[in-house]
Design a protein around this motif. Structure first.
Motif, PDB file in Angstrom:
ATOM      1  N   VAL A   9       0.832  -1.218   0.000  1.00 33.33           N
ATOM      2  CA  VAL A   9       0.000   0.000   0.000  1.00 33.33           C
ATOM      3  C   VAL A   9       0.865   1.267   0.000  1.00 33.33           C
ATOM      4  O   VAL A   9       0.745   2.119  -0.888  1.00 33.33           O
ATOM      5  CB  VAL A   9      -0.942   0.009   1.239  1.00 33.33           C
ATOM      6  N   VAL A  10       1.753   1.377   0.973  1.00 28.65           N
ATOM      7  CA  VAL A  10       2.563   2.596   1.099  1.00 28.65           C
ATOM      8  C   VAL A  10       3.563   2.690  -0.048  1.00 28.65           C
ATOM      9  O   VAL A  10       3.716   3.750  -0.681  1.00 28.65           O
ATOM     10  CB  VAL A  10       3.283   2.624   2.469  1.00 28.65           C
ATOM     11  N   ASN A  11       4.221   1.563  -0.341  1.00 30.16           N
ATOM     12  CA  ASN A  11       5.235   1.598  -1.397  1.00 30.16           C
ATOM     13  C   ASN A  11       4.641   1.921  -2.762  1.00 30.16           C
ATOM     14  O   ASN A  11       5.267   2.630  -3.552  1.00 30.16           O
ATOM     15  CB  ASN A  11       5.990   0.270  -1.440  1.00 30.16           C
ATOM     16  N   SER A  12       3.461   1.413  -3.034  1.00 30.08           N
ATOM     17  CA  SER A  12       2.864   1.712  -4.338  1.00 30.08           C
ATOM     18  C   SER A  12       2.568   3.207  -4.454  1.00 30.08           C
ATOM     19  O   SER A  12       2.764   3.812  -5.521  1.00 30.08           O
ATOM     20  CB  SER A  12       1.596   0.880  -4.552  1.00 30.08           C
ATOM     21  N   ILE A  13       2.136   3.823  -3.336  1.00 33.02           N
ATOM     22  CA  ILE A  13       1.870   5.278  -3.356  1.00 33.02           C
ATOM     23  C   ILE A  13       3.169   6.043  -3.578  1.00 33.02           C
ATOM     24  O   ILE A  13       3.247   6.949  -4.424  1.00 33.02           O
ATOM     25  CB  ILE A  13       1.182   5.722  -2.048  1.00 33.02           C
ATOM     26  N   LEU A  14       4.193   5.656  -2.828  1.00 36.34           N
ATOM     27  CA  LEU A  14       5.482   6.344  -2.952  1.00 36.34           C
ATOM     28  C   LEU A  14       6.040   6.215  -4.371  1.00 36.34           C
ATOM     29  O   LEU A  14       6.601   7.173  -4.923  1.00 36.34           O
ATOM     30  CB  LEU A  14       6.492   5.784  -1.944  1.00 36.34           C
ATOM     31  N   LEU A  15       5.860   5.022  -4.952  1.00 34.56           N
ATOM     32  CA  LEU A  15       6.368   4.814  -6.318  1.00 34.56           C
ATOM     33  C   LEU A  15       5.535   5.602  -7.331  1.00 34.56           C
ATOM     34  O   LEU A  15       6.079   6.234  -8.227  1.00 34.56           O
ATOM     35  CB  LEU A  15       6.347   3.322  -6.667  1.00 34.56           C
ATOM     36  N   ASP A  16       4.212   5.588  -7.149  1.00 36.43           N
ATOM     37  CA  ASP A  16       3.334   6.312  -8.071  1.00 36.43           C
ATOM     38  C   ASP A  16       3.609   7.810  -8.057  1.00 36.43           C
ATOM     39  O   ASP A  16       3.505   8.490  -9.084  1.00 36.43           O
ATOM     40  CB  ASP A  16       1.857   6.058  -7.713  1.00 36.43           C
ATOM     41  N   TRP A  17       3.912   8.305  -6.887  1.00 35.23           N
ATOM     42  CA  TRP A  17       4.175   9.748  -6.761  1.00 35.23           C
ATOM     43  C   TRP A  17       5.650  10.095  -7.031  1.00 35.23           C
ATOM     44  O   TRP A  17       6.074  11.213  -6.803  1.00 35.23           O
ATOM     45  CB  TRP A  17       3.805  10.228  -5.350  1.00 35.23           C
ATOM     46  N   HIS A  18       6.381   9.076  -7.447  1.00 33.68           N
ATOM     47  CA  HIS A  18       7.816   9.245  -7.780  1.00 33.68           C
ATOM     48  C   HIS A  18       8.625   9.808  -6.610  1.00 33.68           C
ATOM     49  O   HIS A  18       9.584  10.547  -6.810  1.00 33.68           O
ATOM     50  CB  HIS A  18       7.999  10.121  -9.020  1.00 33.68           C
ATOM     51  N   LEU A  19       8.212   9.452  -5.415  1.00 33.78           N
ATOM     52  CA  LEU A  19       8.980   9.904  -4.244  1.00 33.78           C
ATOM     53  C   LEU A  19      10.174   8.983  -4.002  1.00 33.78           C
ATOM     54  O   LEU A  19      11.153   9.377  -3.377  1.00 33.78           O
ATOM     55  CB  LEU A  19       8.084   9.918  -2.997  1.00 33.78           C
ATOM     56  N   VAL A  20      10.062   7.758  -4.455  1.00 32.12           N
ATOM     57  CA  VAL A  20      11.190   6.802  -4.341  1.00 32.12           C
ATOM     58  C   VAL A  20      11.327   6.045  -5.656  1.00 32.12           C
ATOM     59  O   VAL A  20      10.367   5.946  -6.429  1.00 32.12           O
ATOM     60  CB  VAL A  20      10.961   5.786  -3.194  1.00 32.12           C
ATOM     61  N   ASP A  21      12.537   5.527  -5.881  1.00 29.15           N
ATOM     62  CA  ASP A  21      12.752   4.737  -7.101  1.00 29.15           C
ATOM     63  C   ASP A  21      12.557   3.253  -6.834  1.00 29.15           C
ATOM     64  O   ASP A  21      12.156   2.494  -7.704  1.00 29.15           O
ATOM     65  CB  ASP A  21      14.182   4.956  -7.625  1.00 29.15           C
ATOM     66  N   GLU A  22      12.901   2.866  -5.604  1.00 28.18           N
ATOM     67  CA  GLU A  22      12.806   1.462  -5.214  1.00 28.18           C
ATOM     68  C   GLU A  22      11.873   1.368  -4.004  1.00 28.18           C
ATOM     69  O   GLU A  22      11.869   2.277  -3.166  1.00 28.18           O
ATOM     70  CB  GLU A  22      14.181   0.956  -4.767  1.00 28.18           C
ATOM     71  N   PRO A  23      11.103   0.294  -3.891  1.00 33.49           N
ATOM     72  CA  PRO A  23      10.266   0.178  -2.693  1.00 33.49           C
ATOM     73  C   PRO A  23      11.122   0.134  -1.417  1.00 33.49           C
ATOM     74  O   PRO A  23      12.243  -0.371  -1.449  1.00 33.49           O
ATOM     75  CB  PRO A  23       9.544  -1.156  -2.881  1.00 33.49           C
ATOM     76  N   ILE A  24      10.580   0.677  -0.355  1.00 30.44           N
ATOM     77  CA  ILE A  24      11.337   0.712   0.909  1.00 30.44           C
ATOM     78  C   ILE A  24      10.885  -0.459   1.788  1.00 30.44           C
ATOM     79  O   ILE A  24       9.687  -0.715   1.917  1.00 30.44           O
ATOM     80  CB  ILE A  24      11.083   2.050   1.645  1.00 30.44           C
ATOM     81  N   PHE A  25      11.868  -1.117   2.392  1.00 27.56           N
ATOM     82  CA  PHE A  25      11.532  -2.207   3.327  1.00 27.56           C
ATOM     83  C   PHE A  25      11.540  -1.600   4.734  1.00 27.56           C
ATOM     84  O   PHE A  25      12.528  -1.655   5.451  1.00 27.56           O
ATOM     85  CB  PHE A  25      12.560  -3.334   3.201  1.00 27.56           C
ATOM     86  N   PHE A  26      10.400  -1.018   5.121  1.00 25.69           N
ATOM     87  CA  PHE A  26      10.337  -0.266   6.381  1.00 25.69           C
ATOM     88  C   PHE A  26      10.694  -1.109   7.597  1.00 25.69           C
ATOM     89  O   PHE A  26      11.344  -0.628   8.514  1.00 25.69           O
ATOM     90  CB  PHE A  26       8.926   0.309   6.564  1.00 25.69           C
ATOM     91  N   LEU A  27      10.235  -2.368   7.609  1.00 29.45           N
ATOM     92  CA  LEU A  27      10.489  -3.198   8.794  1.00 29.45           C
ATOM     93  C   LEU A  27      11.708  -4.116   8.636  1.00 29.45           C
ATOM     94  O   LEU A  27      12.019  -4.891   9.523  1.00 29.45           O
ATOM     95  CB  LEU A  27       9.253  -4.038   9.119  1.00 29.45           C
ATOM     96  N   GLY A  28      12.393  -3.986   7.491  1.00 29.66           N
ATOM     97  CA  GLY A  28      13.544  -4.862   7.288  1.00 29.66           C
ATOM     98  C   GLY A  28      14.830  -4.085   7.082  1.00 29.66           C
ATOM     99  O   GLY A  28      15.844  -4.660   6.697  1.00 29.66           O
ATOM    100  N   SER A  29      14.772  -2.771   7.344  1.00 26.71           N
ATOM    101  CA  SER A  29      15.967  -1.958   7.146  1.00 26.71           C
ATOM    102  C   SER A  29      16.281  -1.201   8.438  1.00 26.71           C
ATOM    103  O   SER A  29      15.393  -0.610   9.056  1.00 26.71           O
ATOM    104  CB  SER A  29      15.700  -0.968   6.008  1.00 26.71           C
ATOM    105  N   GLU A  30      17.545  -1.252   8.819  1.00 24.71           N
ATOM    106  CA  GLU A  30      17.952  -0.563  10.060  1.00 24.71           C
ATOM    107  C   GLU A  30      17.635   0.928   9.986  1.00 24.71           C
ATOM    108  O   GLU A  30      17.343   1.567  10.988  1.00 24.71           O
ATOM    109  CB  GLU A  30      19.447  -0.749  10.288  1.00 24.71           C
ATOM    110  N   GLN A  31      17.687   1.471   8.796  1.00 27.26           N
ATOM    111  CA  GLN A  31      17.463   2.902   8.612  1.00 27.26           C
ATOM    112  C   GLN A  31      16.023   3.307   8.953  1.00 27.26           C
ATOM    113  O   GLN A  31      15.783   4.399   9.453  1.00 27.26           O
ATOM    114  CB  GLN A  31      17.766   3.226   7.147  1.00 27.26           C
ATOM    115  N   TYR A  32      15.092   2.431   8.658  1.00 29.51           N
ATOM    116  CA  TYR A  32      13.683   2.804   8.811  1.00 29.51           C
ATOM    117  C   TYR A  32      12.979   2.127   9.994  1.00 29.51           C
ATOM    118  O   TYR A  32      11.886   2.536  10.358  1.00 29.51           O
ATOM    119  CB  TYR A  32      12.908   2.448   7.529  1.00 29.51           C
ATOM    120  N   TRP A  33      13.589   1.084  10.545  1.00 29.64           N
ATOM    121  CA  TRP A  33      12.835   0.282  11.524  1.00 29.64           C
ATOM    122  C   TRP A  33      12.392   1.094  12.736  1.00 29.64           C
ATOM    123  O   TRP A  33      11.230   1.046  13.137  1.00 29.64           O
ATOM    124  CB  TRP A  33      13.668  -0.928  11.978  1.00 29.64           C
ATOM    125  N   ARG A  34      13.326   1.845  13.313  1.00 31.44           N
ATOM    126  CA  ARG A  34      12.971   2.575  14.540  1.00 31.44           C
ATOM    127  C   ARG A  34      11.854   3.592  14.284  1.00 31.44           C
ATOM    128  O   ARG A  34      10.910   3.703  15.062  1.00 31.44           O
ATOM    129  CB  ARG A  34      14.195   3.292  15.104  1.00 31.44           C
TER     130      ARG A  34
END
Lengths: 531, 483
Positions: free
Chosen positions: B318-343
């Motif tokens: 849901v979130v990644n498709s929105i971010l991709l559609d709005w061209h906010l990111v190039d690659e989907p983000i793994f929010f719960l699998g990345s140290e950068q985003y988990w916290r």
């Protein structure tokens, strides 16, 4: 005076209670306890007359599912007095540990491979090697061809370090094989004859996966995590791991080595990373529950459906098909041969029935309780299908299940048939503790429930036995026990991060060595210095 | 001398008050001797620590837990508990007797008793501590020093009353307090026996489920072998502080996650409360309140599943498709699998789940602010912002601090929310002490209960310090403690 007496009595009571609480926690180390010597050659085996206490998990029909009827039926058949102890399934091994720690050991206990090796090495289990060697079952000629592999795997280190058989498994542990949806292969114009019944190599197999991923526009495989949390660890992604070993193992020269540090694992990590990068592997496999991975295989939503799934052989081969059918999906599945680089699938070690050193007549218990589980007659039927009259029957009758009362099944006298499950009356009873497909011994005549087994499950189970090898349990040492959790955590972290592309394989290995390199060395030292 | 009960002047040598019949007790009933109690607790702890220690091998240590005649240790515990009970009953001088007995037991044990050294299961080597001390490499252990210190403090404490410095003059004539303060505890218990009887089931439950398990703390000083844990001194603590790979990381993560979560949750709850307070329509306000309260009643397992679905790392999430559609990111983000985003994701989930519930206290405080203040401010020309800054927030400040302090005491108890959202890729930023203990205990066939008990004991110790600190802060801020 009266007051003083009261005060003293109150203080006395308090102190007594404190003292008793402390004393309750004390472990009485009796140096004269049984040493668990399995030498029973000259003893005459008598039938146990005392009650036998048996601790089991929910793999034996639960009490809600007609367990009491099964106990009664088994007692009638064996002529033994049996008392089943049924701790909560999720806390089963805590209950087992408490029983051993509190001197309330049962006579017989069912243990999974990890705990089996642990309790054997701590000297709590009776050595049944001689009993097995002299048993009628071993000489019966009814054992399946691969039974010896299973019994050899059950030989683990005892307290004195010598290998012996401390438990008995009446069935194979089963393992996972890879299923591919035929419809996906067809949609990608992949020639089925090059997949079905053929031993592919990695490049061919991976090429097909990439082809399917490109056609579907998303992942092909969604697994329950990138590595399993228990042995055999690599069983959900066998083609990617191939011959890489997740943990310590004994190499050809008999030395224990760390499989994770070897080249085979580094190659496997690269394959996993490529799998995610190429869109073949689902990123969300990280930390994914088995049920979620399964649901993706059955998903009717094209954007989340997976097409290749490595899952349990035998009964599950049929269950996967049924689930796909129930969702009106194309249910044609191909169970592929292990790829060339993998060689064989891995079969886990089945839970073992063990006799504790506290049992009064271990020889009798083995002969009259454990060995009879595979007697090829009524007792084996009870262990495979449950109690007659509760779980199955062979009298002339008409039976239905709840919610499908119109679908009446009528049977003739002498015809084996299942009854509705006592716990879920809207489903048919299917099996008890021993999966008929996995039983290690055949019936003396024919399996009474053979006609009720689905052909798919039966064929898949038999085929799996020919393309798999049994996992070897890792012996337990004190140093290993102290370190294994941290080492495995570091390994799982490396696998996850490398697979997701956060680390390169080299970075991952460096991290592994810097984090737990010292602990790994200590463990190897302890394993290799075993007697 | 006056009667404690009716304050009548008593004749010299009278044993009974001639007016009310109250027994005359001329013994002084003082304050609880806190220092003596602390000393006895120190002595009790000292019994768990090594009396004699091999300087080269940390597990080669001896204390009451490895004595060949354990009954001596139990008697020692009993006499220390008896001394504490006597202190609680204000029999300070009498408590010196069991304290002295415990010291004698210690000396007898140290000089004359055999102590065990684990050799293998059910097999021990036996030594006398005095013999060991004559060997090279052995020294007096920390347990001896702590025990001696405890006994000295316990005896000295009987003569020092520090509580009197903390006692405030209640400003009430003592005559009116005589029945409740000066009467003996037994008399009061007898008088209120009905209440004590009602309290008994709770007391039994607390003793059984809260205090009895505490005896398991002793396993923190043992190496756990099934059916035969043996004394290992401070081995686990040494391992934990110096050699453990994940302990400090888990400790750091516990503090970071808990404290930031606390600040964000409290801050968000204040903001939502202020916004809710500004809503004029009562129906709309209640509807919003209900909506923001609801997530609190969902279990963490459900919340984690919902967020995993929403934050799916595939382009179809849901979130990644929105971010991709709005061209906010190039690659989907793994929010719960990345140290950068988990916290960050973890904080968002916590705020979403618990903010609504946290607003209850603040809304109650806000509803108690006098409308006269707002009216007066309005007359003086204060706009909404000024009224918020000068009236609402100062009125809310005390509650904010109270909520903050009360929650600060619970920061070490972080488990469920982390357990259901963490995975192997984010261990560095997600592993907390409770999940670490859980993994250590349950993820291998050979659980080292001794080690996980030691980690748990340390966690409880830090938790206790936080609770006491918060209690102190609470006393300062709102005039009464939380314990």
């Amino acid at each position: 005076m009266k007051k003083t007496v009261k005060k003293l009595a109150a203080v006395g009571l308090t102190l007594t209670s404190v003292m008793s609480l402390v004393a309750c926690g004390n472990n009485n180390n009796d140096p004269g306890s049984d040493n668990g010597d399995g030498n029973n050659g000259s003893k005459e085996v008598t039938k146990p007359t005392d009650e036998i206490e048996i601790m089991v998990d929910n793999t034996v029909v639960t009490e809600a599912n007609g367990g009491e009827a099964f106990y009664k039926y088994l007692q009638e058949l064996t002529g033994l007095k049996l008392k089943f102890i049924r701790p909560d399934h999720n806390g089963y091994y805590d209950a087992v540990a408490s029983a051993f720690a509190s001197d309330a050991q049962p006579d017989v206990v069912l243990l999974s491979s990890d705990y089996y090796a642990l309790y054997a090495s701590n000297g709590f289990l009776w050595n049944m090697t001689d009993a097995w060697e002299n048993s009628e079952l071993k000489k019966s000629g009814r054992l399946i061809a691969t039974a010896d592999n299973i019994f050899n795997s059950l030989k683990v280190n005892g307290e004195d370090g010598t290998k012996a058989m401390y438990g008995f498994s009446p069935y194979r542990g089963n393992g996972c094989c890879t299923f591919i949806k035929q419809s996906w292969l067809e949609a990608s114009d992949i020639d089925l004859t090059k997949v079905q019944g053929v031993t592919m190599d990695w490049n061919t197999y991976y090429g097909y996966l990439k082809q399917m991923a490109a056609d579907k526009g998303h992942y092909v495989i969604s697994a329950p995590d990138f590595i399993s949390m228990e042995a055999p660890y690599t069983n959900y992604l066998p083609e990617f791991y191939q011959k890489a070993e997740f943990t310590f193992y004994q190499n050809a020269s008999g030395q224990f080595v760390d499989g994770f540090s070897e080249k085979a694992m580094q190659d496997a990590l690269q394959r996993l990373q490529d799998g995610v990068k190429d869109g073949v592997l689902d990123k969300a496999s990280l930390g994914q529950k088995t049920s979620d991975a399964r649901n993706k295989f059955f998903s009717t939503d094209a954007s989340s459906e997976s097409g290749v799934f490595t899952y349990w052989a035998g009964t599950w081969a049929n269950t996967l098909k049924q689930n796909l059918d129930s969702k009106s999906m194309d249910s044609r599945l191909i169970a592929i041969n292990p790829i060339k680089e993998l060689g064989t699938y891995v079969e886990r070690l089945a839970p073992a029935w063990c006799i504790t050193n506290d049992a009064k007549n271990p020889e009798g218990i083995f002969k009259y309780f454990i060995e009879t589980m595979l007697d090829g007659g009524d007792i084996q039927t009870a262990w495979e299908y449950g109690a007659k009259g509760t779980h199955w029957d062979d009298k002339a009758e008409s039976v239905t299940i709840a919610k499908k009362e119109d679908d009446v099944k009528t049977y003739k006298d002498g015809e084996f048939h299942f009854l509705p499950s006592p716990e879920k009356p809207d489903t048919w009873m299917s099996k008890n503790h021993i999966d008929p497909i996995l039983a290690l011994a055949k019936f003396k005549t024919t399996d009474p429930g053979q006609d009720k087994m689905t052909q798919i499950a039966l064929e898949n189970g038999e085929w799996f036995a020919t393309v798999s090898k049994v996992a070897t349990p890792l012996p337990m040492t004190e140093v290993l026990g102290l370190n294994i959790t941290d080492i495995n955590t570091a390994r799982q972290e490396v696998i996850s991060k490398v697979t997701l592309g956060e680390w390169t394989v080299e970075e991952g290995m460096n991290q592994y060595k810097s984090k737990v390199g010292k602990n790994v060395e200590e463990c190897l030292k302890s394993l290799n210095s075993q007697k | 001398m006056q009667c404690k009960s009716c304050n009548t002047e008593l004749p010299k040598g009278a044993k009974v008050c001639p007016k009310c019949g109250e027994m005359v007790d001329d013994k002084h009933s003082g304050n609880l001797k806190v220092i003596a109690v602390i000393g006895l607790v120190i002595a009790l702890v000292g019994g768990l620590l090594p009396f004699v220690q091999n300087t080269d091998e940390i597990t080669d240590a001896y204390s009451f837990m490895s004595i060949d005649m354990p009954v001596l240790w139990y008697i020692q515990i009993v006499v220390i508990v008896a001394a504490i009970l006597l202190l609680v009953a204000r029999r300070d001088m009498l408590s010196i007797i069991p304290t002295a007995i415990s010291a004698i037991i210690f000396i007898v044990a140290f000089v004359a008793m055999d102590f065990r050294l684990y050799s293998s299961r059910n097999s021990y080597d036996v030594f006398k501590l005095t013999d060991l001390l004559s060997k090279p490499g052995y020294t007096i252990g920390v347990g001896t020093y702590i025990f001696v210190l405890g006994i000295i403090v316990a005896i000295a404490g009987c003569f020092i009353d520090i509580m009197k410095y903390f006692k405030k003059d209640l400003g009430v004539d003592k005559r009116f307090l005589s029945n409740s303060i000066n009467q003996s505890i037994w008399k009061k218990m007898y008088y209120y026996r009905g209440f004590y009887l009602m309290f008994l089931p709770v007391l039994i439950m607390v003793l059984l489920f809260n205090y009895w398990p505490m005896l398991g703390c002793r396993y923190a000083f043992t190496k756990y072998v099934i059916k035969g844990p043996y004394y290992a001194g401070l081995y686990h603590f040494n391992q934990m502080f110096t050699n453990d790979i994940y302990f400090w990381q888990a400790f750091k993560n516990t503090l970071i996650l808990s404290i930031i979560k606390l600040i964000l949750n409290t801050g968000a709850a204040v903001i939502i409360s202020l916004l809710l307070n500004e809503i004029v329509s009562l129906g709309f306000k209640k509807a919003v309140q209900t909506i923001v309260y609801l997530p609190h009643f969902m279990s963490w397992v459900v919340v984690a599943s919902v967020f995993k679905m929403i934050l799916d790392p595939n382009p179809t999430g849901v979130v990644n498709s929105i971010l991709l559609d709005w061209h906010l990111v190039d690659e989907p983000i793994f929010f719960l699998g990345s140290e950068q985003y988990w916290r960050g994701t973890f904080y968002v989930m916590n705020v979403w789940k618990d903010t609504g519930w946290g607003t209850i206290l603040f809304l109650a405080t806000l509803s108690g602010i006098s409308p006269d203040l707002y009216e007066a401010a309005q007359i003086d020309g204060a706009n909404r912002w000024k009224r918020l800054i000068y009236i609402t927030l100062p009125a809310l400040a005390n509650t904010i601090i109270t909520v903050f302090i009360l929650n600060l005491a619970k920061v070490m108890n972080l488990f469920e929310s982390v357990f259901v959202t963490m995975n192997n890729a984010v261990l560095n930023v997600a592993q907390v002490l409770q999940t670490y203990i859980y993994n250590k205990t349950f993820s291998s066939g050979n659980s080292d209960y001794g080690y996980s008990t030691a980690v748990g004991l340390f966690k409880s110790f830090v938790g206790m310090i936080l609770v006491l600190g918060c209690n102190y802060a609470s006393k300062k801020v709102r005039g009464r403690g939380i314990v």
